[in-house]
Design a protein around this motif. Structure first.
Motif, short mmCIF file in Angstrom:
data_model
loop_
_atom_site.label_atom_id
_atom_site.label_comp_id
_atom_site.label_asym_id
_atom_site.label_seq_id
_atom_site.Cartn_x
_atom_site.Cartn_y
_atom_site.Cartn_z
N THR A 153 0.83 -1.21 0.00
CA THR A 153 0.00 0.00 0.00
C THR A 153 0.86 1.25 0.00
N LEU A 154 1.94 1.26 0.78
CA LEU A 154 2.85 2.40 0.78
C LEU A 154 3.48 2.60 -0.59
N GLY B 276 3.12 5.95 -3.03
CA GLY B 276 4.25 6.61 -3.70
C GLY B 276 4.03 6.72 -5.19
N ARG B 277 3.51 5.66 -5.82
CA ARG B 277 3.27 5.67 -7.26
C ARG B 277 2.20 6.69 -7.63
N TYR B 278 1.12 6.72 -6.86
CA TYR B 278 0.04 7.66 -7.17
C TYR B 278 0.50 9.10 -6.96
N ARG B 279 1.24 9.32 -5.88
CA ARG B 279 1.77 10.66 -5.64
C ARG B 279 2.67 11.10 -6.78
N GLU C 163 -2.39 14.92 -16.77
CA GLU C 163 -3.63 14.25 -17.16
C GLU C 163 -4.18 13.38 -16.04
N SER C 164 -3.29 12.72 -15.30
CA SER C 164 -3.75 11.82 -14.25
C SER C 164 -4.48 12.56 -13.14
N ARG C 165 -4.19 13.85 -12.96
CA ARG C 165 -4.88 14.63 -11.94
C ARG C 165 -6.35 14.82 -12.28
N PHE C 166 -6.67 14.78 -13.56
CA PHE C 166 -8.04 14.96 -14.00
C PHE C 166 -8.78 13.64 -14.19
N THR C 167 -8.06 12.60 -14.58
CA THR C 167 -8.70 11.32 -14.89
C THR C 167 -8.60 10.30 -13.76
N LEU C 168 -7.63 10.47 -12.86
CA LEU C 168 -7.34 9.48 -11.82
C LEU C 168 -7.14 8.10 -12.43
N ASN C 169 -6.55 8.07 -13.63
CA ASN C 169 -6.44 6.81 -14.37
C ASN C 169 -5.43 5.83 -13.76
N VAL C 170 -4.69 6.26 -12.76
CA VAL C 170 -3.73 5.34 -12.12
C VAL C 170 -4.39 4.53 -11.00
N ILE C 171 -5.63 4.89 -10.64
CA ILE C 171 -6.33 4.22 -9.54
C ILE C 171 -7.54 3.47 -10.08
N ASP C 172 -7.64 2.19 -9.77
CA ASP C 172 -8.77 1.39 -10.23
C ASP C 172 -10.01 1.60 -9.37
N ASP C 173 -9.89 1.33 -8.07
CA ASP C 173 -11.02 1.41 -7.15
C ASP C 173 -10.72 2.46 -6.09
#
Length: 229
Positions: A170-171, A175-178, A186-196
């Motif tokens: 989880t940590l 780190g990856r999402y941050r 783009e990821s700030r608008f789509t949150l495409n790095v997070i599934d759930d």
């Protein structure tokens, strides 16, 4: 009030809970809401010069507040879509997309703050891997300064079994999402790095909670990460 007369936050919180008859073990929701109120009151009353333990606790309360708001806004946005267009094709998918979009800014801020808090608390936990005779102030400072990166810290703590594989995973996600939110617009608008989003935020809070317990000796909230194994 002078510094000598100042009541530390945790005594202030416990006295306030006792006055209202709130049991943290039985009244968890009420405990959290009241803790948040106590944090705000204490900060306004004393204004600064808080201890590291107090600041870590304040930060966790702030994150919990934010994550509760994310959950409420997420569900509200989806319900609005379904209520307005209940018979539209792919309505559930549309509701999920709009829900994700509605909380995008809060999610980005939550992960940026989680990353900084986790990195800071890990620096206070790193000495746990040292032998007792090495835990002098000089030895501890030297050792911690060898592991300045976020990734190195959680990998080392996991290697020495200070944190579990699930917490370490989880940590790593935090780190990856941050990193994505900091460097990929783009990821700030789509949150495409997070599934759930909902599940990931619960796991994020549980990992932060565990770090606090390791550093300060008690658990602010009963939140657990579900093992993937």
């Amino acid at each position: 009030m002078s510094e000598d007369e100042r009541e530390d936050f945790f005594h202030f919180l416990q006295d306030s809970l006792d006055e209202r008859g709130i049991d943290p073990e039985e009244d968890t929701d009420e405990y959290f809401e009241f803790s948040s109120t106590c944090v705000s009151s204490y900060i306004v009353r004393y204004g600064g010069d808080f201890t590291e333990e107090e600041l870590d606790y304040f930060s966790i309360i702030y994150l919990c507040d934010m994550m509760y708001e994310i959950e409420e806004d997420y569900f509200a946005a989806g319900e609005d879509v379904i209520r307005q267009e209940p018979f539209a094709d792919d309505i559930q998918e549309l509701a999920t997309d709009i829900s994700r979009h509605s909380v995008r800014q809060q999610v980005v801020v939550a992960y940026l703050l989680s990353y900084e808090l986790a990195k800071s608390m890990m620096s206070g936990i790193l000495p746990e891997v040292l032998d007792d005779d090495k835990r002098t102030e000089e030895g501890t400072n030297f050792f911690v300064n060898q592991f300045t990166s976020y990734e190195d810290r959680h990998k080392l703590l996991n290697h020495f079994d200070v944190i579990s594989d699930d917490v370490q995973s989880t940590l790593d996600d935090i780190g990856r999402y941050r990193g994505a939110f900091a460097h990929d617009i783009e990821s700030r608008f789509t949150l495409n790095v997070i599934d759930d989003i909902q599940e990931e935020l619960i796991e994020c809070m549980a990992a932060i909670n565990r770090l606090y317990e390791l550093k300060h000796g008690f658990t602010p909230f009963n939140v657990e990460i579900e093992s993937e194994t």
